[in-house]
Design a protein around this motif. Structure first.
Motif, mmCIF file in Angstrom:
data_model
loop_
_atom_site.group_PDB
_atom_site.id
_atom_site.type_symbol
_atom_site.label_atom_id
_atom_site.label_comp_id
_atom_site.label_asym_id
_atom_site.label_seq_id
_atom_site.Cartn_x
_atom_site.Cartn_y
_atom_site.Cartn_z
ATOM 1 N N ILE A 346 0.837 -1.206 0.000
ATOM 2 C CA ILE A 346 0.000 0.000 0.000
ATOM 3 C C ILE A 346 0.870 1.252 0.000
ATOM 4 N N LEU A 347 1.928 1.260 0.832
ATOM 5 C CA LEU A 347 2.827 2.416 0.872
ATOM 6 C C LEU A 347 3.544 2.607 -0.459
ATOM 7 N N ILE A 348 3.975 1.506 -1.060
ATOM 8 C CA ILE A 348 4.638 1.604 -2.370
ATOM 9 C C ILE A 348 3.676 2.167 -3.407
ATOM 10 N N PHE A 349 2.436 1.701 -3.350
ATOM 11 C CA PHE A 349 1.410 2.185 -4.283
ATOM 12 C C PHE A 349 1.188 3.685 -4.118
ATOM 13 N N LEU A 350 1.028 4.146 -2.861
ATOM 14 C CA LEU A 350 0.832 5.568 -2.604
ATOM 15 C C LEU A 350 2.070 6.375 -3.003
ATOM 16 N N GLY A 351 3.253 5.848 -2.679
ATOM 17 C CA GLY A 351 4.487 6.546 -3.019
ATOM 18 C C GLY A 351 4.693 6.665 -4.519
ATOM 19 N N PHE A 352 4.381 5.595 -5.243
ATOM 20 C CA PHE A 352 4.529 5.622 -6.701
ATOM 21 C C PHE A 352 3.597 6.652 -7.317
ATOM 22 N N ASN A 353 2.335 6.668 -6.872
ATOM 23 C CA ASN A 353 1.382 7.631 -7.412
ATOM 24 C C ASN A 353 1.766 9.058 -7.046
ATOM 25 N N ALA A 354 2.308 9.242 -5.820
ATOM 26 C CA ALA A 354 2.752 10.570 -5.420
ATOM 27 C C ALA A 354 3.897 11.053 -6.309
ATOM 28 N N ALA A 355 4.823 10.153 -6.630
ATOM 29 C CA ALA A 355 5.955 10.521 -7.492
ATOM 30 C C ALA A 355 5.477 10.894 -8.895
ATOM 31 N N MET A 356 4.529 10.105 -9.432
ATOM 32 C CA MET A 356 3.992 10.407 -10.758
ATOM 33 C C MET A 356 3.239 11.747 -10.758
ATOM 34 N N LEU A 357 2.444 11.975 -9.711
ATOM 35 C CA LEU A 357 1.684 13.222 -9.619
ATOM 36 C C LEU A 357 2.603 14.420 -9.411
ATOM 37 N N GLU A 358 3.710 14.223 -8.676
ATOM 38 C CA GLU A 358 4.673 15.314 -8.478
ATOM 39 C C GLU A 358 5.262 15.754 -9.815
ATOM 40 N N ALA A 359 5.665 14.787 -10.622
ATOM 41 C CA ALA A 359 6.226 15.104 -11.936
ATOM 42 C C ALA A 359 5.185 15.775 -12.829
ATOM 43 N N PHE A 360 3.966 15.243 -12.802
ATOM 44 C CA PHE A 360 2.900 15.801 -13.641
ATOM 45 C C PHE A 360 2.532 17.209 -13.175
ATOM 46 N N THR A 361 2.540 17.425 -11.853
ATOM 47 C CA THR A 361 2.216 18.747 -11.310
ATOM 48 C C THR A 361 3.194 19.799 -11.807
ATOM 49 N N TRP A 362 4.482 19.487 -11.734
ATOM 50 C CA TRP A 362 5.474 20.454 -12.195
ATOM 51 C C TRP A 362 5.404 20.659 -13.711
ATOM 52 N N TYR A 363 5.028 19.640 -14.437
ATOM 53 C CA TYR A 363 4.817 19.782 -15.880
ATOM 54 C C TYR A 363 3.704 20.785 -16.154
ATOM 55 N N ILE A 364 2.599 20.685 -15.417
ATOM 56 C CA ILE A 364 1.476 21.599 -15.589
ATOM 57 C C ILE A 364 1.877 23.021 -15.210
ATOM 58 N N VAL A 365 2.602 23.155 -14.076
ATOM 59 C CA VAL A 365 3.023 24.474 -13.606
ATOM 60 C C VAL A 365 3.921 25.155 -14.627
ATOM 61 N N ILE A 366 4.911 24.439 -15.130
ATOM 62 C CA ILE A 366 5.842 25.010 -16.123
ATOM 63 C C ILE A 366 5.100 25.380 -17.413
ATOM 64 N N LYS A 367 4.188 24.515 -17.812
ATOM 65 C CA LYS A 367 3.423 24.775 -19.037
ATOM 66 C C LYS A 367 2.571 26.027 -18.883
ATOM 67 N N ARG A 368 1.952 26.190 -17.716
ATOM 68 C CA ARG A 368 1.132 27.380 -17.481
ATOM 69 C C ARG A 368 1.971 28.647 -17.448
ATOM 70 N N LYS A 369 3.146 28.564 -16.851
ATOM 71 C CA LYS A 369 4.009 29.743 -16.799
ATOM 72 C C LYS A 369 4.439 30.166 -18.204
#
Length: 397
Positions: A346-369
């Protein structure tokens, strides 16, 4: 956004199904050459008991099975006519040496494992057999019981082997080996564990489940919701309410788990102080977080930045301590190894999704800027303010 949520929900469903299928019970196991009428998932030592009782012939066909065993383990299951203890036990013992899997009977006379040598039992034994395959050791036999022996004291054990010598099992107070005894009703399969301590064991299990779900799972999930959903314009302010709902639920369930643990601690003179102290600390910090919500300044207040630093620092501290304490609790409770593996998954699952969302979040932020579209409407309940993710960074999220 809806497509991302659908994908996430579908992944969660698949993960839940895989976790459910991983959990093995005695009912899911079949023997290649034998069918037993009843079975029991023994509460400790990754052990299972399968048996058929013939009341007219007073015979008991029994198979004792231990999963996660190695070639360096011995296993034993016994009936003790004199009580729920090792001395007096009439044991079936199996282990592996250079000649293969060995099985013998032993009338145990003391707690010294050196006395676990081959000897005749007080009742007849036939069809004695043992197997070791795929990290699973099984010993089976047919026992000729005395008339009217329908409820028996059972004792089961797992210990280490050095060379061809059986060594003493773990005797620490937290070890499952010290709770591997109880009664068994051969007619209906009802059991008690640890000399009538089945109620305490159930409460320990409830305590463990409540805390693993609340502090150990819902709390990290709530942090993921707050950190990553807010980057989606359509999720503002819904992410805030989801975050509050998740963390509030975690706190309520966690307090129930904490109270159960304090009650259990008051009933014993043996305490694991690190586990207990971390639990008390978590309760205090979690309570502070709840009251912090009531004192939350408006987004343009001069103290809002300091509130955010406090809120996030305490929050991440709670997450770290929660995970540490869940593993400490698993070590104390000593359930089947699969439960620690499931929580780790469960922790690995949450950690993996958090890592993917972190990368995607910064992609969205940079794209918006780059496109100059990093501003979107603010909400009183959100933490982004008028500057979206940029304000989030300023607030320390």
């Amino acid at each position: 956004m809806s497509k991302a949520l659908t994908t996430l929900l579908f992944s969660c469903i698949l993960f839940s199904l895989s976790v459910s299928s991983y959990a093995q019970t005695c009912n899911s196991y079949t023997f290649s050459n034998k069918v037993y009428a009843l079975c029991q998932d023994l509460p400790v030592l990754n052990a299972f008991l399968h048996y058929t009782y013939n009341s007219s012939a007073n015979t008991l066909d029994v198979a004792y099975r231990v999963t996660g065993a190695t070639a360096s383990n011995w296993i034993a299951w016994a009936i003790n006519p004199s009580g729920q203890q090792m001395p007096g036990s009439q044991a079936l013992v199996a282990y592996q040496n250079s000649s293969g899997v060995q099985a013998f009977t032993s009338a145990v006379t003391s707690t010294n494992i050196a006395t676990l040598s081959e000897s005749t039992l007080s009742f007849g034994v036939s069809n004695l057999n043992a197997t070791f395959l795929n990290n699973e050791m099984i010993i089976s036999a047919t026992l000729a019981l005395t008339s009217g022996m329908t409820t028996v004291n059972q004792v089961w054990q797992v210990g280490p082997v050095s060379g061809n010598n059986l060594q003493s099992h773990d005797t620490s107070s937290s070890a499952g080996n010290m709770r591997s005894m109880g009664t068994l009703n051969l007619l209906d399969g009802t059991t008690t564990s640890g000399g009538g301590a089945s109620s305490k064991l159930r409460r320990e299990n409830v305590h463990g489940v409540l805390n693993a779900v609340s502090w150990g799972t819902l709390m990290p999930l709530g942090v993921i919701i707050a950190r990553y959903l807010k980057v989606f314009k359509s999720a503002d302010p819904a992410w805030f309410y989801l975050h509050i709902a998740c963390q509030t639920s975690a706190y309520v369930v966690g307090v129930a788990g904490w109270a159960t643990g304090m009650k259990l601690g008051s009933e014993t003179s043996l305490h694991n102080y690190p586990h207990r102290n971390i639990g008390i600390t978590l309760f205090c910090l979690g309570t502070l977080q709840v009251f912090a919500l009531l004192l939350r300044p408006k987004k343009d207040h001069k103290y809002r930045l300091y509130w955010n630093i406090y809120h996030h620092s305490i929050g991440y501290t709670v997450i770290i301590l929660s995970i540490v304490n869940v593993f400490k609790g698993l070590d104390l409770l000593d359930p089947e190894k699969k439960w620690k593996k499931i929580y780790t998954a469960i922790l690995i699952f949450l950690g993996f999704n958090a890592a993917m969302l972190e990368a995607f979040t910064w992609y969205i932020v940079i794209k918006r800027k780059k496109t100059g579209s990093d501003k979107y409407p603010s909400h009183e309940n959100g933490a982004n303010g008028a500057n979206g993710y940029g304000a989030r960074a300023q607030q320390g999220v």
